[in-house]
Design a protein around this motif. Structure first.
Motif, mmCIF file in Angstrom:
data_model
loop_
_atom_site.group_PDB
_atom_site.id
_atom_site.type_symbol
_atom_site.label_atom_id
_atom_site.label_comp_id
_atom_site.label_asym_id
_atom_site.label_seq_id
_atom_site.Cartn_x
_atom_site.Cartn_y
_atom_site.Cartn_z
ATOM 1 N N ASP A 11 0.759 -1.234 -0.018
ATOM 2 C CA ASP A 11 -0.097 0.023 -0.193
ATOM 3 C C ASP A 11 0.944 1.103 0.043
ATOM 4 O O ASP A 11 1.631 1.452 0.913
ATOM 5 N N VAL A 12 0.749 1.979 -0.964
ATOM 6 C CA VAL A 12 1.527 3.399 -1.070
ATOM 7 C C VAL A 12 1.149 4.137 0.116
ATOM 8 O O VAL A 12 2.062 4.848 0.548
ATOM 9 N N ILE A 13 0.125 4.143 0.736
ATOM 10 C CA ILE A 13 -0.226 5.078 2.018
ATOM 11 C C ILE A 13 0.571 4.414 3.120
ATOM 12 O O ILE A 13 1.458 5.333 3.762
ATOM 13 N N GLU A 14 0.553 3.314 3.318
ATOM 14 C CA GLU A 14 1.386 2.484 4.322
ATOM 15 C C GLU A 14 2.964 2.977 4.274
ATOM 16 O O GLU A 14 3.593 3.065 5.136
ATOM 17 N N HIS A 15 3.447 2.870 3.155
ATOM 18 C CA HIS A 15 4.947 3.032 2.836
ATOM 19 C C HIS A 15 5.414 4.452 2.408
ATOM 20 O O HIS A 15 6.336 4.819 3.139
ATOM 21 N N ALA A 16 4.846 5.057 1.673
ATOM 22 C CA ALA A 16 5.271 6.450 1.086
ATOM 23 C C ALA A 16 5.037 7.427 2.137
ATOM 24 O O ALA A 16 5.864 8.343 2.735
ATOM 25 N N VAL A 17 3.817 7.581 2.583
ATOM 26 C CA VAL A 17 3.335 8.626 3.368
ATOM 27 C C VAL A 17 3.978 8.951 4.761
ATOM 28 O O VAL A 17 4.571 9.771 5.036
ATOM 29 N N PRO A 18 4.223 7.446 5.439
ATOM 30 C CA PRO A 18 4.884 8.000 6.859
ATOM 31 C C PRO A 18 6.534 8.456 6.428
ATOM 32 O O PRO A 18 6.940 9.141 7.358
ATOM 33 N N SER A 19 7.295 7.709 5.622
ATOM 34 C CA SER A 19 8.473 8.113 5.129
ATOM 35 C C SER A 19 8.517 9.806 4.930
ATOM 36 O O SER A 19 9.412 10.486 5.365
ATOM 37 N N VAL B 57 1.770 22.980 8.906
ATOM 38 C CA VAL B 57 1.417 22.405 7.462
ATOM 39 C C VAL B 57 1.708 21.180 7.244
ATOM 40 O O VAL B 57 1.193 20.696 6.181
ATOM 41 N N ILE B 58 2.182 20.570 8.222
ATOM 42 C CA ILE B 58 2.502 18.942 7.927
ATOM 43 C C ILE B 58 1.107 17.997 7.546
ATOM 44 O O ILE B 58 1.103 17.290 6.662
ATOM 45 N N PRO B 59 0.022 18.429 8.721
ATOM 46 C CA PRO B 59 -1.187 17.512 8.306
ATOM 47 C C PRO B 59 -1.611 17.940 7.030
ATOM 48 O O PRO B 59 -2.239 17.123 6.225
ATOM 49 N N ILE B 60 -1.781 19.080 6.410
ATOM 50 C CA ILE B 60 -2.229 19.613 5.351
ATOM 51 C C ILE B 60 -1.596 18.764 4.043
ATOM 52 O O ILE B 60 -2.005 18.319 3.164
ATOM 53 N N MET B 61 -0.020 18.890 4.183
ATOM 54 C CA MET B 61 0.594 18.017 3.016
ATOM 55 C C MET B 61 0.543 16.516 3.164
ATOM 56 O O MET B 61 0.544 15.948 2.237
ATOM 57 N N ALA B 62 0.389 16.200 4.374
ATOM 58 C CA ALA B 62 -0.294 14.530 4.363
ATOM 59 C C ALA B 62 -1.278 14.355 3.846
ATOM 60 O O ALA B 62 -1.453 13.323 3.342
ATOM 61 N N GLY B 63 -2.443 15.188 4.150
ATOM 62 C CA GLY B 63 -3.485 15.220 3.536
ATOM 63 C C GLY B 63 -3.468 15.105 2.307
ATOM 64 O O GLY B 63 -4.163 14.396 1.670
ATOM 65 N N LEU B 64 -2.877 16.058 1.591
ATOM 66 C CA LEU B 64 -2.428 15.896 0.238
ATOM 67 C C LEU B 64 -1.854 14.794 -0.519
ATOM 68 O O LEU B 64 -2.479 14.206 -1.364
ATOM 69 N N LEU B 65 -0.946 14.299 0.212
ATOM 70 C CA LEU B 65 -0.437 12.944 -0.086
ATOM 71 C C LEU B 65 -1.505 11.692 -0.182
ATOM 72 O O LEU B 65 -1.657 10.880 -1.125
ATOM 73 N N ILE B 66 -2.064 11.825 1.089
ATOM 74 C CA ILE B 66 -3.125 10.840 1.130
ATOM 75 C C ILE B 66 -4.314 10.789 -0.045
ATOM 76 O O ILE B 66 -4.730 9.845 -0.645
ATOM 77 N N ALA B 67 -4.676 11.946 -0.117
ATOM 78 C CA ALA B 67 -5.660 12.273 -1.234
ATOM 79 C C ALA B 67 -5.273 11.715 -2.548
ATOM 80 O O ALA B 67 -6.012 10.956 -3.179
ATOM 81 N N ALA B 68 -4.043 12.207 -2.934
ATOM 82 C CA ALA B 68 -3.621 11.801 -4.099
ATOM 83 C C ALA B 68 -3.152 10.029 -4.191
ATOM 84 O O ALA B 68 -3.596 9.586 -5.286
ATOM 85 N N GLY B 69 -3.016 9.800 -3.000
ATOM 86 C CA GLY B 69 -2.524 8.178 -2.937
ATOM 87 C C GLY B 69 -3.748 7.550 -3.047
ATOM 88 O O GLY B 69 -3.684 6.335 -3.453
ATOM 89 N N THR B 70 -5.025 7.942 -2.910
ATOM 90 C CA THR B 70 -6.236 7.072 -2.990
ATOM 91 C C THR B 70 -6.651 7.422 -4.324
ATOM 92 O O THR B 70 -8.003 7.205 -4.581
ATOM 93 N N GLY B 71 -6.485 8.119 -5.094
ATOM 94 C CA GLY B 71 -6.936 8.504 -6.326
ATOM 95 C C GLY B 71 -7.622 9.654 -6.244
ATOM 96 O O GLY B 71 -8.348 10.150 -7.449
ATOM 97 N N LEU B 72 -7.852 10.441 -5.429
ATOM 98 C CA LEU B 72 -8.473 12.015 -5.450
ATOM 99 C C LEU B 72 -7.811 12.920 -5.869
ATOM 100 O O LEU B 72 -6.339 12.999 -5.624
#
Length: 158
Positions: free
Chosen positions: A65-73, A89-104
């Protein structure tokens, strides 16, 4: 090209930004009107989406899972850079990564929280650079793989 330039300075071992390069970037961005500035931010979000889409595909081939591996790193790296990524700003950037990682779409995800702020611009650019560097590192295909990934996609457009 800004992202590619930042990556090259990282790989060349240069600390900080070349003053002449920064002056040219500042001059260019100062000439932007609201439309061009918005397009630049949307472009950064599109890069995040494209990079996360590539990562999602690569991880799925390994049944991971991309979220499991890429986002924490990437979040851990952001936390080690407090001058660039303030804690708020870190939660905003993490949310952006998660959104993109789930196809949003990161652009549509962000729109529900209001417009981007000036304080989020440098972290957004830095996050795109971190993401591209992460792709370069895990791909094993050279220091310019993330840039080639985008140029290949752009060259296929009519």
């Amino acid at each position: 090209m800004v992202i590619d330039s930042r990556l090259k300075s990282i790989y060349d071992g240069k600390s900080g930004t070349d003053p002449e390069h920064q002056r040219l970037v500042d001059q260019l961005t100062a000439s932007f009107g609201p439309g061009e500035a918005e397009a630049l931010v949307e472009g950064a979000c599109t890069l995040v989406y494209m990079y996360m889409n590539w990562l999602r595909t690569a991880f799925e081939k390994q049944e991971e899972d991309v979220i499991e591996h890429a986002v924490p790193s990437l979040v851990a790296t952001m936390r080690m850079m407090p001058r660039t990524f303030s804690p708020e700003v870190i939660p905003i950037m993490a949310g952006l990564l998660i959104a993109a990682g789930t196809g949003l779409s990161p652009n549509l995800w962000r729109a529900q929280y209001g417009p981007w702020t000036k304080e989020e611009m440098n972290p957004l650019e830095a996050m795109v650079v971190l993401l591209a560097e992460y792709i370069n590192r895990i791909s094993g295909n050279g220091e310019d793989f993330a840039t080639r990934l985008i140029t290949d996609v752009l060259s296929q457009l009519d």
